[in-house]
Design an enzyme around this catalytic site. Structure first.
Site, PDB file in Angstrom:
ATOM      1  N   ARG A 142      -9.112   1.486   9.167  1.00 41.97           N
ATOM      2  CA  ARG A 142      -8.757   0.101   9.466  1.00 41.97           C
ATOM      3  C   ARG A 142      -9.882  -0.634  10.179  1.00 41.97           C
ATOM      4  O   ARG A 142      -9.737  -1.817  10.466  1.00 41.97           O
ATOM      5  CB  ARG A 142      -7.519   0.089  10.361  1.00 41.97           C
ATOM      6  CG  ARG A 142      -6.243  -0.305   9.635  1.00 41.97           C
ATOM      7  CD  ARG A 142      -5.120  -0.219  10.624  1.00 41.97           C
ATOM      8  NE  ARG A 142      -3.966  -0.988  10.291  1.00 41.97           N
ATOM      9  CZ  ARG A 142      -2.875  -0.499   9.708  1.00 41.97           C
ATOM     10  NH1 ARG A 142      -2.836   0.748   9.318  1.00 41.97           N
ATOM     11  NH2 ARG A 142      -1.831  -1.275   9.513  1.00 41.97           N
ATOM     12  N   ARG A 155      -0.441  -9.039  13.484  1.00 35.77           N
ATOM     13  CA  ARG A 155      -1.008  -7.969  12.644  1.00 35.77           C
ATOM     14  C   ARG A 155      -1.925  -8.540  11.572  1.00 35.77           C
ATOM     15  O   ARG A 155      -2.949  -7.949  11.255  1.00 35.77           O
ATOM     16  CB  ARG A 155       0.132  -7.157  11.998  1.00 35.77           C
ATOM     17  CG  ARG A 155       0.838  -6.242  13.008  1.00 35.77           C
ATOM     18  CD  ARG A 155       2.201  -5.800  12.520  1.00 35.77           C
ATOM     19  NE  ARG A 155       2.159  -4.931  11.363  1.00 35.77           N
ATOM     20  CZ  ARG A 155       3.183  -4.752  10.525  1.00 35.77           C
ATOM     21  NH1 ARG A 155       4.320  -5.401  10.720  1.00 35.77           N
ATOM     22  NH2 ARG A 155       3.075  -3.923   9.529  1.00 35.77           N
ATOM     23  N   ARG A 190      11.647  -2.439  11.485  1.00 33.10           N
ATOM     24  CA  ARG A 190      10.551  -1.909  12.285  1.00 33.10           C
ATOM     25  C   ARG A 190      10.262  -2.857  13.440  1.00 33.10           C
ATOM     26  O   ARG A 190      10.301  -4.062  13.287  1.00 33.10           O
ATOM     27  CB  ARG A 190       9.282  -1.793  11.417  1.00 33.10           C
ATOM     28  CG  ARG A 190       9.116  -0.443  10.788  1.00 33.10           C
ATOM     29  CD  ARG A 190       7.969  -0.408   9.819  1.00 33.10           C
ATOM     30  NE  ARG A 190       6.687  -0.859  10.355  1.00 33.10           N
ATOM     31  CZ  ARG A 190       5.532  -0.735   9.705  1.00 33.10           C
ATOM     32  NH1 ARG A 190       5.509  -0.169   8.517  1.00 33.10           N
ATOM     33  NH2 ARG A 190       4.414  -1.174  10.230  1.00 33.10           N
ATOM     34  N   LYS A 232       0.833  -1.221   0.000  1.00 32.56           N
ATOM     35  CA  LYS A 232       0.000   0.000   0.000  1.00 32.56           C
ATOM     36  C   LYS A 232       0.853   1.251   0.000  1.00 32.56           C
ATOM     37  O   LYS A 232       0.610   2.187  -0.743  1.00 32.56           O
ATOM     38  CB  LYS A 232      -0.890   0.089   1.258  1.00 32.56           C
ATOM     39  CG  LYS A 232      -1.877  -1.017   1.444  1.00 32.56           C
ATOM     40  CD  LYS A 232      -2.772  -0.728   2.644  1.00 32.56           C
ATOM     41  CE  LYS A 232      -2.053  -0.626   3.980  1.00 32.56           C
ATOM     42  NZ  LYS A 232      -1.421  -1.871   4.444  1.00 32.56           N
ATOM     43  N   ARG A 272      11.888  -6.940   5.420  1.00 38.45           N
ATOM     44  CA  ARG A 272      11.854  -5.491   5.173  1.00 38.45           C
ATOM     45  C   ARG A 272      12.767  -4.757   6.152  1.00 38.45           C
ATOM     46  O   ARG A 272      12.838  -5.093   7.326  1.00 38.45           O
ATOM     47  CB  ARG A 272      10.418  -4.982   5.338  1.00 38.45           C
ATOM     48  CG  ARG A 272      10.292  -3.466   5.281  1.00 38.45           C
ATOM     49  CD  ARG A 272       8.888  -3.006   5.061  1.00 38.45           C
ATOM     50  NE  ARG A 272       8.040  -3.131   6.231  1.00 38.45           N
ATOM     51  CZ  ARG A 272       6.752  -2.758   6.256  1.00 38.45           C
ATOM     52  NH1 ARG A 272       6.187  -2.274   5.154  1.00 38.45           N
ATOM     53  NH2 ARG A 272       6.047  -2.893   7.340  1.00 38.45           N
TER      54      ARG A 272
HETATM   55  P1  AMP Z   1       1.264   0.532   9.194  1.00 43.15           P
HETATM   56  O1  AMP Z   1       2.505   1.328   9.035  1.00 43.15           O
HETATM   57  O2  AMP Z   1       0.110   1.041   8.349  1.00 43.15           O
HETATM   58  O3  AMP Z   1       1.480  -0.958   9.019  1.00 43.15           O
HETATM   59  O4  AMP Z   1       0.777   0.756  10.708  1.00 43.15           O
HETATM   60  C1  AMP Z   1       1.579   0.314  11.789  1.00 43.15           C
HETATM   61  C2  AMP Z   1       0.752   0.256  13.050  1.00 43.15           C
HETATM   62  O5  AMP Z   1       0.222   1.552  13.369  1.00 43.15           O
HETATM   63  C3  AMP Z   1      -0.472  -0.650  13.018  1.00 43.15           C
HETATM   64  O6  AMP Z   1      -0.153  -2.009  13.253  1.00 43.15           O
HETATM   65  C4  AMP Z   1      -1.325  -0.047  14.140  1.00 43.15           C
HETATM   66  O7  AMP Z   1      -0.831  -0.406  15.408  1.00 43.15           O
HETATM   67  C5  AMP Z   1      -1.066   1.444  13.967  1.00 43.15           C
HETATM   68  N1  AMP Z   1      -2.054   2.057  13.047  1.00 43.15           N
HETATM   69  C6  AMP Z   1      -1.803   2.647  11.841  1.00 43.15           C
HETATM   70  N2  AMP Z   1      -2.941   3.092  11.285  1.00 43.15           N
HETATM   71  C7  AMP Z   1      -3.941   2.783  12.140  1.00 43.15           C
HETATM   72  C8  AMP Z   1      -5.356   2.960  12.124  1.00 43.15           C
HETATM   73  N3  AMP Z   1      -5.982   3.557  11.090  1.00 43.15           N
HETATM   74  N4  AMP Z   1      -6.065   2.504  13.183  1.00 43.15           N
HETATM   75  C9  AMP Z   1      -5.464   1.916  14.232  1.00 43.15           C
HETATM   76  N5  AMP Z   1      -4.149   1.702  14.312  1.00 43.15           N
HETATM   77  C10 AMP Z   1      -3.370   2.133  13.279  1.00 43.15           C
END
Ligand code: AMP
Length: 217
Positions: A88, A171, A160, A13, A127
């Site tokens: 989400r 996740r 990360r 994404k 990654r």
């Molecule tokens: P990402 O970088 O999009 O994979 O997000 C990493 C982490 O940030 C996720 O596993 C959640 O813990 C948190 N996070 C990011 N976006 C959201 C969202 N819209 N709602 C809730 N938690 C989020």
């Protein structure tokens, strides 16, 4: 153009969203990046989000809804935006819809990316990312320089905290439970288009652009 990128972690994404952002001159808004910056800066938001994120769980809906509404009022979003990582949950999607409906500027399209689970796990655990500028690396397909300094900005390249195998699996489970229902939600609105996101980055980008240029008003 107001777009949502939907897909499990590791489906690309962010990568595809950033390329679309260059093509259409609209910002790619990654809620994960906003939260990681807040954690680095030790703000209140960062302190709230840190443990939740490290466990692979979701930050509460009210926090995320407030954060995105604030971000969408900024000047760079007035001609459109790409959302990467938001919504989400169905609650987040409904809040976003209500907010945009008020402005009479609904979402134009939802791009859903699909990748088999075994490939997702392989992608995420290999990654690496620059702590400073966010450039992505991959120890197998795009290895970091041997001194581990980013080729763009010389920043530290790190894994990360939530890209370890155990957290990746958590996740993905959270994604299935909380985020998968959004596919149905946006399908009902007639906005969902699904892309198989295996193959090269350029080829996937080409298919998405073709769709946006020809089929989205
Ligand atoms: P990402 O970088 O999009 O994979 O997000 C990493 C982490 O940030 C996720 O596993 C959640 O813990 C948190 N996070 C990011 N976006 C959201 C969202 N819209 N709602 C809730 N938690 C989020």
């Amino acid at each position: 153009m107001q777009l949502i990128m939907l897909g499990a972690p590791g489906t690309g994404k962010g990568t595809q969203g950033k390329l679309l952002s260059e093509r259409y001159h609209i910002p790619n808004i990654s809620t994960g990046d906003i939260l990681r910056t807040a954690i680095e800066k030790r703000t209140d938001l960062g302190n709230k989000a840190r443990t939740v994120m490290e466990k692979g769980e979701l930050v509460p809906d009210d926090v995320m809804i407030g954060l995105i509404q604030q971000r969408l009022t900024e000047a760079d979003c007035q001609n459109g935006f790409i959302l990467d990582g938001f919504p989400r949950t169905v609650t987040q999607a409904a809040a976003l819809d209500a907010y945009l409906e008020n402005l009479k500027k609904p979402i134009n399209a939802v791009i859903a990316l699909e990748v088999p689970e075994n490939e997702i796990i392989a992608r995420l655990t290999s990654r690496r990312v620059c702590r400073n500028c966010g450039k992505d690396y991959n120890v197998i397909t795009n290895p970091p320089p041997s001194d581990n300094n980013c080729e763009v900005c010389q920043g530290d390249i790190v894994q990360r905290a939530d890209d370890t195998e155990e957290t990746v699996k958590r996740r993905l489970k959270v994604y299935d439970e909380k985020t998968m229902p959004l596919q149905r939600y946006f399908k009902k609105q007639g906005k969902l288009t699904t892309f198989e996101a295996t193959g090269t980055i350029a080829e996937i980008q080409r298919r998405i652009r073709y769709f946006l240029d020809n089929e989205v008003k």
